[in-house]
Scaffold this active site. Structure first.
Site, PDB file in Angstrom:
ATOM      1  N   CYS A  97       0.841  -1.193   0.000  1.00  0.00           N
ATOM      2  CA  CYS A  97       0.000   0.000   0.000  1.00  0.00           C
ATOM      3  C   CYS A  97       0.875   1.242   0.000  1.00  0.00           C
ATOM      4  O   CYS A  97       1.837   1.336   0.757  1.00  0.00           O
ATOM      5  CB  CYS A  97      -0.898  -0.013   1.240  1.00  0.00           C
ATOM      6  N   CYS A 126       1.501   4.810   3.189  1.00  0.00           N
ATOM      7  CA  CYS A 126       2.578   5.108   4.148  1.00  0.00           C
ATOM      8  C   CYS A 126       3.917   4.689   3.550  1.00  0.00           C
ATOM      9  O   CYS A 126       3.986   3.794   2.710  1.00  0.00           O
ATOM     10  CB  CYS A 126       2.372   4.349   5.456  1.00  0.00           C
ATOM     11  N   CYS A 164      -6.500   0.418   8.784  1.00  0.00           N
ATOM     12  CA  CYS A 164      -5.586   1.538   8.578  1.00  0.00           C
ATOM     13  C   CYS A 164      -5.281   2.155   9.934  1.00  0.00           C
ATOM     14  O   CYS A 164      -6.158   2.783  10.538  1.00  0.00           O
ATOM     15  CB  CYS A 164      -6.180   2.584   7.638  1.00  0.00           C
ATOM     16  N   GLN A 213      -7.872  20.454   7.689  1.00  0.00           N
ATOM     17  CA  GLN A 213      -6.630  19.917   8.226  1.00  0.00           C
ATOM     18  C   GLN A 213      -6.821  18.437   8.540  1.00  0.00           C
ATOM     19  O   GLN A 213      -7.879  18.005   8.987  1.00  0.00           O
ATOM     20  CB  GLN A 213      -6.213  20.676   9.488  1.00  0.00           C
ATOM     21  N   GLU A 232      -9.712  34.536   0.453  1.00  0.00           N
ATOM     22  CA  GLU A 232      -9.674  33.151  -0.038  1.00  0.00           C
ATOM     23  C   GLU A 232     -10.169  33.126  -1.479  1.00  0.00           C
ATOM     24  O   GLU A 232     -11.068  33.891  -1.844  1.00  0.00           O
ATOM     25  CB  GLU A 232     -10.561  32.267   0.852  1.00  0.00           C
ATOM     26  N   CYS A 263       2.493  23.333   4.434  1.00  0.00           N
ATOM     27  CA  CYS A 263       2.616  21.873   4.359  1.00  0.00           C
ATOM     28  C   CYS A 263       3.755  21.472   3.429  1.00  0.00           C
ATOM     29  O   CYS A 263       3.895  20.289   3.105  1.00  0.00           O
ATOM     30  CB  CYS A 263       1.296  21.259   3.878  1.00  0.00           C
TER      31      CYS A 263
END
Length: 414
Positions: free
Chosen positions: A73, A76, A150, A251, A298, A372
């Protein structure tokens, strides 16, 4: 393809082990520094065949879908790395990005993430003749690994995976893959499908009937259009309830969001007039409005509408004004910035280059930069530092557990 034995020297930015080959670096997923591995190599990519020396930092992955011994997968990349070196790796992503731009501020320890915190997931979905595949793409592949567990996701999502799979199957049009964003909200799961072909009237009725037969679903939307909404999805931004737009940005974890908000609010301090750029649905703006007059800018009108509606129906807030504006093409200019004491900006991964160039010309004394992407954050901070701002601190925050992604909050003053 060739077979050879290599020793892993370090981890790369994507969490892959890197060995030094005669023709340059070789990238080896699931290998750790200090390990000696036999690999099958194609170009600069290696696949582990066997390991003769194992790093002491290696741990047993908690998920059966992870790594070469699981389903491969791609959700991760670092479950096999122990907590301390993992956290050092995440912090180093921020430190190294800043150093590359000649910046060496105070970078705090990583604020860690814990299993089971993730409230937002973006699944890949495809319906086959035998089953509905719901999961994540295999690493560097379009093959969907259908998951049954998960460890990073909240129990509210994991416990409903089969229900989500059933609902996804009712949406599927043929065998074409699509994306399904799932957010756990206070009122139930918010599911937003994207990339689907138009549903027939019969399929739409099937989706509605499926949702109404299940418990815990707040809303289902397809390509931005609400199909059924038993309850409005609700998020809590510091005591202000917000109903985000379908597929709207949120988030990834409540815990990381709260840490980021606390850092920003403490830094803004007693500023009376605050500008929130790339404001989304109000993650920071609505919290800041408890103590300051806020102008939120925005580019997404639906997110901005959600912010505005939440502010209007919440008592006890200072005035909140909103402005729809594409800050990549039309950043606020110094003349427009002069009326504000402090600025918060939290842009997408591309960063806020155009806007920071204008902020650099302004007289605003206090800035909180949330990002991020360490690379674009470092680029933007370099612009501000060159114009006289001082970086007080940078705090790395992990809300993308066992991935190579990291959040950061940089606090600046002039």
């Amino acid at each position: 393809m060739s077979t050879e034995t290599v020793t892993i020297q370090r981890l790369g930015a994507q969490g892959h082990g890197i060995a030094h080959g005669a023709e340059g670096p070789i990238y080896v997923p699931f290998a750790l520094p200090g390990e000696t591995v036999a690999i099958a190599r194609v170009g600069n990519q290696g696949t582990v065949m066997s390991t003769s020396v194992t790093a002491p930092e290696r741990v047993t992955p908690p998920c059966r879908h992870f790594g070469p011994d699981g389903d491969l997968c791609g959700g991760c990349s670092l479950q096999h790395l122990a907590d301390k070196p993992y956290q050092e790796f995440k912090r180093a992503l921020v430190v190294d990005a800043l150093k590359a731009k000649g910046l060496e501020p105070d970078v705090r320890d990583l604020v860690p993430a814990a299993p089971g915190e993730r409230r937002r997931a973006v699944f890949s979905v495809r319906k086959t003749e035998k089953e509905v595949l719901l999961g994540f793409n295999q690493m560097e592949s379009h093959t969907i690994i259908s998951i049954r567990e998960c460890p990073i996701m909240s129990p509210g999502i994991v416990g409903r995976l089969e229900m989500i799979r059933t609902l996804a199957g009712s949406m599927a049009v043929g065998a074409d893959p699509f994306r399904l964003t799932v957010i756990e909200t206070l009122s139930g799961l918010d599911l937003a499908a994207d990339g689907l072909k138009a549903l027939s009237d019969k399929q739409r009725r099937t989706v509605v009937e499926t949702v109404l037969s299940l418990k815990g679903i707040a809303r289902v939307s397809i390509n931005g259009e609400i199909v059924v909404e038993p309850q409005k999805p609700q998020l809590d931004f510091g005591g202000v309830t917000v109903s985000p737009p379908p597929g709207g940005f949120t988030q990834a974890t409540r815990e990381a969001e709260q840490v980021m908000a606390e850092l920003v609010i403490a830094h803004i301090g007693k500023s009376k007039r605050v500008l929130d750029l790339f404001a989304g649905s109000g993650t920071f703006a609505l919290r800041l409005a408890r103590q300051a007059k806020v102008h939120a800018v925005e580019g997404d009108d639906k997110a901005l509408k959600a912010l505005d509606e939440a502010a209007r129906r919440t008592q006890g807030l200072k005035p909140v004004s909103v402005e729809k504006r594409d800050l990549f093409r039309r950043p606020l200019m110094p003349q427009e910035l002069k009326n504000y004491d402090a600025v918060v900006f939290d842009p997408p991964r591309a960063g806020a280059e155009a806007q920071t160039k204008e902020l650099a010309k302004s007289g605003i004394r206090t800035i909180a930069a949330v990002s991020c992407n360490p690379l674009t954050l470092a680029r933007d901070l370099r612009v501000l530092v060159d114009s006289g701002y001082k970086i007080i601190s940078v705090t790395p925050i992990d809300q993308f557990l066992w991935s190579p992604h990291v959040e950061a909050v940089a606090l600046l003053s002039k």
